[in-house]
Design a protein around this motif. Structure first.
Motif, PDB file in Angstrom:
ATOM      1  N   ALA A  79       0.850  -1.192   0.000  1.00 17.46           N
ATOM      2  CA  ALA A  79       0.000   0.000   0.000  1.00 17.46           C
ATOM      3  C   ALA A  79       0.887   1.245   0.000  1.00 17.46           C
ATOM      4  O   ALA A  79       2.048   1.187   0.438  1.00 17.46           O
ATOM      5  CB  ALA A  79      -0.912  -0.011   1.210  1.00 17.46           C
ATOM      6  N   GLU A 112      -9.165  -0.310   0.720  1.00 16.34           N
ATOM      7  CA  GLU A 112      -7.927  -0.704   1.395  1.00 16.34           C
ATOM      8  C   GLU A 112      -7.092  -1.705   0.589  1.00 16.34           C
ATOM      9  O   GLU A 112      -5.987  -2.073   1.005  1.00 16.34           O
ATOM     10  CB  GLU A 112      -8.215  -1.271   2.792  1.00 16.34           C
ATOM     11  N   THR A 137      -6.030  -0.870  -2.304  1.00 14.35           N
ATOM     12  CA  THR A 137      -5.173  -0.013  -3.128  1.00 14.35           C
ATOM     13  C   THR A 137      -3.708  -0.257  -2.789  1.00 14.35           C
ATOM     14  O   THR A 137      -3.297  -0.130  -1.628  1.00 14.35           O
ATOM     15  CB  THR A 137      -5.530   1.466  -2.902  1.00 14.35           C
ATOM     16  N   ALA A 138      -2.921  -0.610  -3.795  1.00  9.90           N
ATOM     17  CA  ALA A 138      -1.528  -0.990  -3.549  1.00  9.90           C
ATOM     18  C   ALA A 138      -0.830  -1.257  -4.880  1.00  9.90           C
ATOM     19  O   ALA A 138      -1.472  -1.344  -5.930  1.00  9.90           O
ATOM     20  CB  ALA A 138      -1.461  -2.253  -2.687  1.00  9.90           C
TER      21      ALA A 138
END
Lengths: 107, 123
Positions: free
Chosen positions: B40, B89, B91-92
């Motif tokens: 992330a 969450e 997202t990375a």
């Protein structure tokens, strides 16, 4: 799951210094511990596997030691190109979690 | 020399699906266990999943179990990560990595890494 506690989270040192990072496992992982280097914007790179075995092509100033729960990663003489974040990873059991990382900066 | 190249990342809305691919070359892909690892923004490495060299065994971290599926096609030297019900969450940057160990554990190490593909989950 095995938890890995890496310290310090950040470190500032001068060129030529000896640098040491520690990694502690929440239970005995024998020697199943790897160390990786990640430079900004780049993919991680394997430096040491099985606690103390230097990956092919990695400079000998990088060393690893330890077994059981306590492990140490050392750079014998810090070079400018060693600026990176370093991660330990246990591989005794799944999931093979990483430590939280140590960001190394030049003083 | 060994090369891994991820593709398939992009911007996706929450709740949608995305499939990542990882094309391998320069090593015997069918002899390697393969992993997905993500990072992330501004955070550390998070291990996600592993698949054995022959695809017969898979293991996931709890946070993606039931939502992500790892698979491989050894005839195409390609690894996949099917992601569904994506969350913000997730997202990375997603990395694939190769591991020469035959067993999923103990004893393995991620020796080959791709450059990563970014996934952004946002409305």
């Amino acid at each position: 799951d095995i938890q890995m506690t890496q310290s310090p989270s950040s470190l500032s040192a001068s060129v030529g210094d000896r640098v040491t990072i520690t990694c502690q496992a929440s239970q005995d992982i024998s020697n199943y511990l790897n160390w990786y280097q990640q430079k900004p914007g780049r993919a991680p790179k394997l430096l040491i596997y099985d606690a103390s075995h230097l990956q092919t092509g990695v400079p000998s100033r990088f060393t690893g030691s330890g077994s059981g729960t306590d492990f140490t990663f050392t750079i014998s003489s810090l070079q400018p190109e060693d600026i990176a974040t370093y991660y330990c990873q246990q591989y005794d059991s799944l999931p093979p979690r990483f430590g939280q990382g140590t960001k190394l900066e030049i003083k | 020399q060994a090369h891994l190249e991820e593709s398939g990342g992009g911007v996706v809305q929450p709740g949608r699906s995305l499939r990542l691919s990882c094309a391998a070359s320069g090593f015997t892909f069918s002899s390697y266990s393969m992993h997905w690892v993500r990072q992330a923004p501004g955070k550390g490495l998070e291990w996600l999943a592993v698949i054995s060299y022959d695809g017969s065994n898979k293991y996931y971290t709890d946070s993606v179990k039931g939502r992500f599926t790892i698979s491989r096609d050894n005839s195409k030297n390609t690894l996949y990560l099917q992601m569904k019900s994506l969350r913000t969450e997730d997202t990375a940057v997603f990395y694939c990595a190769g591991d020469p160990s035959r067993l999923l554990a103990p004893g393995g190490y991620l020796v080959y890494w791709g450059q990563g593909t970014p996934v952004t989950v946002s409305s």
